[in-house]
Design a protein around this motif. Sequence first.
Motif, short mmCIF file in Angstrom:
data_model
loop_
_atom_site.label_atom_id
_atom_site.label_comp_id
_atom_site.label_asym_id
_atom_site.label_seq_id
_atom_site.Cartn_x
_atom_site.Cartn_y
_atom_site.Cartn_z
N GLY A 158 0.79 -1.22 0.00
CA GLY A 158 0.00 0.00 0.00
C GLY A 158 0.82 1.27 0.00
N ASP A 159 2.13 1.15 0.22
CA ASP A 159 3.00 2.32 0.22
C ASP A 159 3.40 2.75 -1.19
N TRP A 160 3.27 1.88 -2.17
CA TRP A 160 3.69 2.21 -3.53
C TRP A 160 2.63 3.10 -4.18
N ARG A 161 3.04 4.32 -4.54
CA ARG A 161 2.12 5.30 -5.09
C ARG A 161 2.66 5.87 -6.40
N PRO A 162 2.36 5.18 -7.54
CA PRO A 162 2.74 5.72 -8.84
C PRO A 162 1.92 6.97 -9.14
N PHE A 163 2.47 7.88 -9.91
CA PHE A 163 1.75 9.12 -10.21
C PHE A 163 2.14 9.72 -11.56
N GLY A 164 3.40 10.16 -11.72
CA GLY A 164 3.79 10.97 -12.88
C GLY A 164 4.29 10.15 -14.05
N LEU A 165 4.32 10.80 -15.23
CA LEU A 165 4.80 10.18 -16.45
C LEU A 165 5.81 11.08 -17.15
N GLY A 166 6.63 10.45 -17.98
CA GLY A 166 7.55 11.18 -18.83
C GLY A 166 7.82 10.38 -20.09
N LEU A 167 8.25 11.07 -21.14
CA LEU A 167 8.60 10.43 -22.41
C LEU A 167 9.94 10.98 -22.87
#
Length: 724
Positions: free
Chosen positions: A331-340
């Motif tokens: 539950g600690d893993w919090r994906p959010f942002g993206l990049g290319l």
Amino acid sequence: MRTRRTCVARAAVLAVALAGSGLLTAPAAFPQSGDGTVTVRVIRAVDASGAWTPALEPGLAGVKVTLTGGDRVHVEGTTAADGTVTLTPPPSREHSGKYRVRVVNPKPGVLFPAFASRQGLDGAPNQLSSNEEFVDLSDGRNISYTTGLWSPGDYCQKNAPLVTTCQNTTWGGGAQRTLVSFPYGARGQDGVDVNVTNIATDAQTGTLYGIAWDKADRRVFSSAAAKRTTDYGPGGSGGIYVTDLAQKRTTLFTTVPDAGSTAHGPGTDDAFLAVPGKESLGGLKVTDDGRDLFVVNLNDRQLYRYDATAATVSAPKAVYPVPDPGCPSAGDWRPFGLGLQDGTGYLGGVCSGESTGKVSDLRAIVLPFDLATGAFRQAVLDQPLDYPRQSTVGSGPCDGAGWFPWTNTYPTTQNGQTCSGYRAQPEPELGEVGFETDGTMLLSFRDRLADRATGQAAAGAAVGEVLSGGDLNKACPANGTFVMDTNNGCGLSPRGTRFFDTSRFGFHHNADYAGMALSKVETTIGTSGYDPDNTAFGYGTSFLQRADGRPDPKPGLRLNPADVPAPFGKGASMGDLEVLCDQAPLQIGNRVWYDPERTGIQKPGQRPAAGVTVRLYDGSGKLVGTERTTARGEYYFDDSNVDGGLKPHTRYTIRLDNPSDYAEGGPLYRWVPTRHDVGDDPFINSKGIAPPGGRYPERVLTTGGPGENDHTLDFGFRHCGCGH
């Protein structure tokens, strides 16, 4: 009738004449003075000028460069950190001093030749040569020049528009603006120094964070955000919206499923306190070719892929589980942002430390993924976030000096002290991942607590109580991964030292909202944050120098009126920030040369054909461009000399069909097309084909995608022989 003896005699006379003119190179009969050296600088270009701008276009390290001579000399070298390499031919008794130099593209299909200057080698070192060059190093002559490679995704026009989201304390939709646009160079006060363009309203979109720009069809995508005391739009927690800028129309593009079901409540919206960062949507990106839209679902922690070419879609093309990088608890893993970058996707997230409450368990993670398959690879950045960090507030018991583990409650104490007055307790979200032209990574952090605080319009809310504590960091390559500036990366120390100065209003540090606008043709980088013009309770865009991280001397752009505080005070009143770059332009062409050996292959020492007319025809046969080859035999077609511009994925024909060029006194008098498409090396063979019954060589081609420059369109000519 000519006899064989007559033809042989005439051929001998011709050979002597050609040798005297330099078109044939005879081996030396005795040792000559030593040849000089060639120094090649390979840069990563970002514009279509054909000129090198050192402040914006760094050297490319690790690129192989070869030097080939007519006497089978072959020398290889690799560019150093500054992008340069010096090649020295070996001593030889039979050298001519003439060599071919080639830059070997390390990433074909990702990188392409940069725009070449018409001056080429004659304009060295600041005018760009092509990646295939011919040099004369005889008599100890030393030559230096610059050439380039580029990624079409790096291209942007100067002073491109920016788009950002304005987050309001509204319920049930309204006329307040949620998407706005303004030029990159806009500074000062909205409505006073510059007029900001309103794009969408709260009724159309509700509260937004993510923005993505589809440069292929010029549409702006935006996505819902979970934020306390401000409501979702028509698409709810999973809403993605699309704005047609030409028609000034915003509609619902799709609804991402399973994005969260927590409903907003009245007043201070207490039921929503723990929701931000855990429900709704995070980062949003469109691939450079405009085909795919990627978005992070914060609720199910998966990556969704949609068809970005459609007007609306009902379901994703694919859904990819995001692997847990090894946080203390799942539950600690919090994906959010993206990049290319360079054809690879990057997903950024944090280990939140929520399960343990330990600052030492806070980490920033960046996972690369394949844009075609969604397959994730091993993390390229895995960095602790427990480094020393300046106070956000500036003073007080709860000044937010550091990053803090995520919680579901509102902070009332910090480090054993009871909070009072202004408070900051930044909880990290990795909002966006970017890359500088030199390959360093940019990490834009958002403060989750700023989205869990109440807005000023909420009944019973403490006005302007919470200060947002986001940040912009740089991470540099080290031992195959990236190390953050604050962890002694990028040559900085002591620990906690940042490359970028994100302070605002003198004493408020960490004032970013995670919006990051990187235009690689500008010397600055734009960020969203508060106090952009050093006035209290303002929000807008600020700019930092890319070279040294210092604030731009000019003040930023303030979006709220001077007499109206930001909706969330010094909390987060904005979301993402995106640059609307045009598609990369195209360039095709290269060289016309004399091929007396009749091999169809360009060799060192062969003479260029100067002053030859080269014409470009479109698919209907209309003449759209005309060029004359330079003294070095080079020609190029691009937007500067093609009527209507050179278009990607379009059929054209190149013809060398000026009759006067073939008449007596013309550069091609008594020369005919040499063999075409010989061998498997397109960089050195001839492309000219004389059609059946035709005299003039031509080449039918279809251009590549935006920025996919083609400098292999060479035309060789052999002497017409005894019968002329």
